[in-house]
Structures are given as structure tokens and as C-alpha cells.
Motif scaffolding. Structure first.
Motif, PDB file in Angstrom:
ATOM      1  N   MET A  37      23.183 -62.923   5.601  1.00 53.14           N
ATOM      2  CA  MET A  37      22.613 -62.084   4.552  1.00 53.14           C
ATOM      3  C   MET A  37      22.687 -62.760   3.180  1.00 53.14           C
ATOM      4  SD  MET A  37      21.332 -59.693   6.162  1.00 53.14           S
ATOM      5  CE  MET A  37      21.299 -58.018   6.764  1.00 53.14           C
ATOM      6  N   ASP A  38      23.786 -63.452   2.926  1.00 57.73           N
ATOM      7  CA  ASP A  38      23.931 -64.153   1.654  1.00 57.73           C
ATOM      8  C   ASP A  38      22.895 -65.261   1.529  1.00 57.73           C
ATOM      9  OD1 ASP A  38      25.820 -64.791  -0.787  1.00 57.73           O
ATOM     10  OD2 ASP A  38      25.432 -66.708   0.208  1.00 57.73           O
ATOM     11  N   SER A  41      19.511 -63.812   0.908  1.00 57.85           N
ATOM     12  CA  SER A  41      19.458 -63.377  -0.487  1.00 57.85           C
ATOM     13  C   SER A  41      19.230 -64.563  -1.424  1.00 57.85           C
ATOM     14  CB  SER A  41      20.759 -62.660  -0.859  1.00 57.85           C
ATOM     15  OG  SER A  41      20.766 -62.274  -2.216  1.00 57.85           O
ATOM     16  N   SER A 117      26.556 -65.632  -5.857  1.00 54.60           N
ATOM     17  CA  SER A 117      26.949 -65.746  -4.450  1.00 54.60           C
ATOM     18  C   SER A 117      28.458 -65.958  -4.326  1.00 54.60           C
ATOM     19  CB  SER A 117      26.221 -66.913  -3.777  1.00 54.60           C
ATOM     20  OG  SER A 117      26.697 -67.096  -2.457  1.00 54.60           O
ATOM     21  N   TRP A 238      22.602 -57.539  -2.217  1.00 49.18           N
ATOM     22  CA  TRP A 238      21.855 -58.718  -1.753  1.00 49.18           C
ATOM     23  C   TRP A 238      20.532 -58.851  -2.500  1.00 49.18           C
ATOM     24  CZ3 TRP A 238      25.409 -61.243   0.308  1.00 49.18           C
ATOM     25  CH2 TRP A 238      26.234 -60.785   1.340  1.00 49.18           C
ATOM     26  N   THR A 350      15.373 -56.876   0.704  1.00 51.42           N
ATOM     27  CA  THR A 350      16.756 -57.112   0.265  1.00 51.42           C
ATOM     28  C   THR A 350      17.459 -55.791  -0.045  1.00 51.42           C
ATOM     29  OG1 THR A 350      15.970 -57.537  -2.008  1.00 51.42           O
ATOM     30  CG2 THR A 350      16.367 -59.456  -0.597  1.00 51.42           C
ATOM     31  N   ASP A 354      20.819 -53.999   1.872  1.00 51.90           N
ATOM     32  CA  ASP A 354      21.881 -53.204   1.242  1.00 51.90           C
ATOM     33  C   ASP A 354      21.962 -51.806   1.826  1.00 51.90           C
ATOM     34  OD1 ASP A 354      22.769 -55.143  -0.573  1.00 51.90           O
ATOM     35  OD2 ASP A 354      21.278 -54.581  -2.074  1.00 51.90           O
TER      36      ASP A 354
END
Length: 419
Positions: A37-38, A41, A117, A238, A350, A354
Motif C-alpha cells: 500500500m505504501d 501510494s 512515507s 495513503w 487511494t 484508507d
């Protein structure tokens, strides 16, 4: 802008490919530095920045060609010397621009996305701002203008200088011997991205590390102080679009709430983190105190949701690449409309990452608007000229996006125990 758009057609796959290589390497050596997910993003943030830059959505206070034309006192004839001076001037200006971004409230807003991040990898290098809407960088290039560096040289070197800052966003490369005294290395940049008290606001150089050593902002990576990444006021989302304006929103609320007229004005230009006394007492903001023990933003996500996030990232990347490829053939108003679909799409998926309920309504609005464009034009901005089923592909894509967002946010609420 057309030339820039063409350059991005090669840059996007190149940098995305390098991120994928790092992911595969991390899996191979069983030392993965990516969170799905990071990373989605981060890459999505890169797409939003490309949209803004490719459309030229910035108010330039003064341009470098204007400065070069009016301030030049010298006319350097030696070709190699011009390029050397230009590189040093850009790197020197980059150092001070970076320093301003870390030390002044309003400038931090346009840089916080890059530090948001809580991982450190090649993907986070692509977390670039969309909130830097005022172009002032040319003012820092006044020395180059006085020395007579032509605009064409700056125009070529500036993007190369930017792209050259990508490679050192990695944890897979250790210290690099004598190069640590010459250039910015991964070790030095890990320090820069860290929130440890020993490291914060250090190593602001971009290519050469001489400026940090010269102006007292250098810090070596210490073996007994492992870098901890992120920002002291965690983003906790995110959504890169929200991250871009979180700090600005906090400043705006503080400026509104404070009773002091002077504080309403100066808050924007005070050191990063400064708040009016009356506001900070009444509206405290939590800041990470123990950098080794804080709750990182990793909400539970099913593999299905992760897969959908990757799908949307790839789909919107494809759409953006098509827009850039067809840039010269699309009217500017249509470019704005096309970009809006990609931009809103990024906001929608995004937000879905979340698990925000409004993500469905955003996606529904985007989908219905997309149907309207398809019915009005019988095409998707010329996509049918490249593939005969282009319109059908977009129709299916919008239906799928609406359906999936409905599933994840509405149906999943009724089945909390399902993966």
C-alpha cells in the motif's frame, strides 16, 4: 511542454521498472523494504506530480531566461566550463531550496509529501509535490545568470539533476567509501529521511555533499542509531493528494484561530513547526516523541484490496502514458479534462485504500462523468485510433471501478470476517 511530455514517456516506465527491480531484489534476499500500500501510494504521488508538471500548472514569479537576459555580466566561451558552472549553480540552488523547505513553515508544505512515507525505498523518491504552485527556483539561480549560463544549458541539466536524485533512495546499498566525501549517497540520504533527533534536517544536499559539510548540516549515518522514517506529525493516509495539503490546512486553521493579527501573518514564514502560543495551548497537535516506538500507519488490508490498488495504479498509469503520447493531438481544455479523470481516479482508489466511505461516491461520480464523455464523443480522447475497442475498454473500466469500490466499502461492511 510537449517535449517534457515526450521525455516522461520514457522516464515513467524506466523509474517504475527500477522500483520493481528493488521489490524483486528484496524478495530474493529476504529483506523486503516495500509495503504494497505504501508503494502504491508513493507511485500514485508521482503520477499526480506528472499531471501538474505536464500541464504547466504553476505561477512562475520570474523565469530564468528573463534573469539570464538582464543580469548576465560575463560571456563564457569555453563549452565544458559553461556546463560545469551550470551544474554547480543548480546543485547550490537545490541545496538552499531544500534547506528553505525544511526550515520555513509554508515551504515545508510543498516538501512534506516527499518525507511522508514511513518506509525508505526507491518508490518514496517519487513522492513529489503538487502543492508547489509558485515557481521561485529561478531566483536561486541568479549566480548562474550573472555568470552568463545560457537558458538552454539550464533547461537540459535541470531535469537530469532531478532524475539523478532517484538512485540513493534505497536501504540495499551501504556506505560507499571515498564517495561519501564527494556525492550524496544512500547512507547520507537515509539520514536525511530519518526523524531521529540526531538526524532530523540533516544532509540537505542533492548531488554533491560539499554544501552540507560547508554549511554545517552534514551528519554521518551512525551504526548505533538506525534511521526511523516518516514525519513527526504522521500523515496517517495513503492518499497523496491529502498529504500534499495537510500541513497547509494546519497552518490555515492556526492562522484563523489565533487572536494575534501578527501571528496570523508570520505563522507562514516562521520556522517549521512553530505555532501561536494561544492556539498551541488550546488545540494541541500530537507529535511523535519516541521515534522507535510509535504506531505506524498500516491498516489491515486484504490481498484482494491490495490487488485492486495495484490494478488501479497500473490502469491510471496507462491512461497517463496515453495522454502524454497523444499530448500534441489533444486540445488543452481536453487535456485538463483527461487529467482530471486520472487525478480524481487516484484520489478515489487511494481513499479506498484508507477504507473511506466517500471513495465510492467519488468513483461513482468519475464513472458517470466518464460515460458522459464516451457517449458525447463516441471515443476516449482518440483512443479508438490506436485500438478499435478503446471505448469499450474504458466503459468496462469505469463499470469495474464503480463495482469494486461498492464491494469493498459497502458489501464488505456486512461481511467483516471475510478476507
Amino acid at each position: 511542454m510537449e517535449t517534457y511530455a515526450n521525455a516522461l514517456l520514457y522516464a515513467i516506465p524506466f523509474f517504475t521498472g527500477l522500483v520493481l527491480v528493488e521489490v524483486l531484489y528484496g524478495a530474493l534476499v529476504k529483506n523486503q523494504k516495500h509495503n504494497v500500500m505504501d508503494t502504491v501510494s508513493s507511485l500514485s504521488s508521482g503520477l499526480t506530480n506528472i499531471i501538474k508538471d505536464s500541464l504547466g500548472l504553476v505561477l512562475v514569479l520570474v523565469s530564468y531566461p528573463f534573469l539570464a537576459e538582464n543580469l548576465a555580466l560575463f560571456d563564457i566561451k569555453t563549452t565544458w566550463l559553461v556546463w560545469l558552472i551550470a551544474f554547480i549553480a543548480i546543485d547550490f540552488a537545490g541545496y538552499w531550496n531544500h534547506r528553505l523547505s525544511h526550515h520555513i513553515n509554508i515551504f515545508w508544505n510543498q516538501h512534506v509529501i516527499h518525507h511522508s512515507s514511513e518506509e525508505f525505498n526507491l518508490a518514496c523518491a517519487l513522492r513529489q509535490s503538487i502543492s508547489n504552485l509558485i515557481g521561485y527556483f529561478a531566483l536561486l539561480l541568479i549566480p548562474a545568470a550573472i555568470l552568463g549560463v545560457p537558458n538552454e544549458v539550464i533547461a537540459i541539466l535541470a531535469p537530469i539533476h532531478l532524475f539523478a536524485q532517484f538512485w540513493y533512495h534505497t536501504q540495499h546499498i551501504g556506505k560507499m567509501g571515498w564517495l561519501e566525501y564527494v556525492i550524496v549517497t544512500p547512507s547520507q540520504h537515509r539520514v536525511h529521511h530519518a526523524i531521529n533527533p540526531e538526524y532530523i534536517d540533516k544532509n540537505l544536499g542533492q548531488i554533491l555533499c560539499v554544501w552540507d559539510r560547508l554549511f554545517g548540516t552534514f551528519q554521518e549515518e551512525l551504526e548505533n542509531v538506525p534511521p526511523q522514517y516518516g514525519v513527526l506529525k504522521p500523515a496517517a493516509t495513503w492518499n497523496p493528494i491529502l498529504i500534499n495539503f495537510q500541513h497547509f490546512w494546519r497552518l490555515a486553521k492556526d492562522a484563523w484561530r489565533t487572536r494575534s493579527i501578527w501571528d496570523k501573518v508570520r505563522i507562514w514564514f516562521m520556522p517549521t513547526g512553530w505555532r501561536p502560543t494561544d492556539v498551541s495551548e488550546k488545540y494541541p497537535v500530537s507529535i511523535i516523541e519516541d521515534v522507535y516506538n510509535f504506531k505506524r500507519y498500516k491498516p489491515k488490508s486484504s490481498n484482494l484490496l491490495k490487488g485492486y490498488a495495484i490494478f488501479q495504479l497500473l490502469a491510471n498509469t496507462f491512461l497517463l502514458l496515453f495522454m502524454l503520447y497523444n499530448y500534441a493531438e489533444i486540445d488543452f481544455r481536453e487535456l485538463l479534462l483527461f487529467s482530471a479523470f486520472v487525478f480524481i481516479g487516484i484520489f478515489a482508489y487511494t481513499s479506498l485504500m484508507d477504507r473511506k466511505a466517500y471513495a465510492f461516491w467519488v468513483e461513482l461520480l468519475r464513472g458517470l462523468s466518464g460515460f458522459a464523455v464516451l457517449f458525447r464523443n463516441g471515443d476516449w480522447f482518440g483512443l479508438n485510433s490506436f485500438v478499435s475497442f478503446g471505448s469499450n475498454f474504458m466503459m468496462v473500466y469505469f463499470i469495474l471501478s464503480i463495482g469494486c469500490s461498492f464491494y469493498f466499502l459497502l458489501l464488505k461492511k456486512k461481511r467483516p470476517n471475510k478476507p
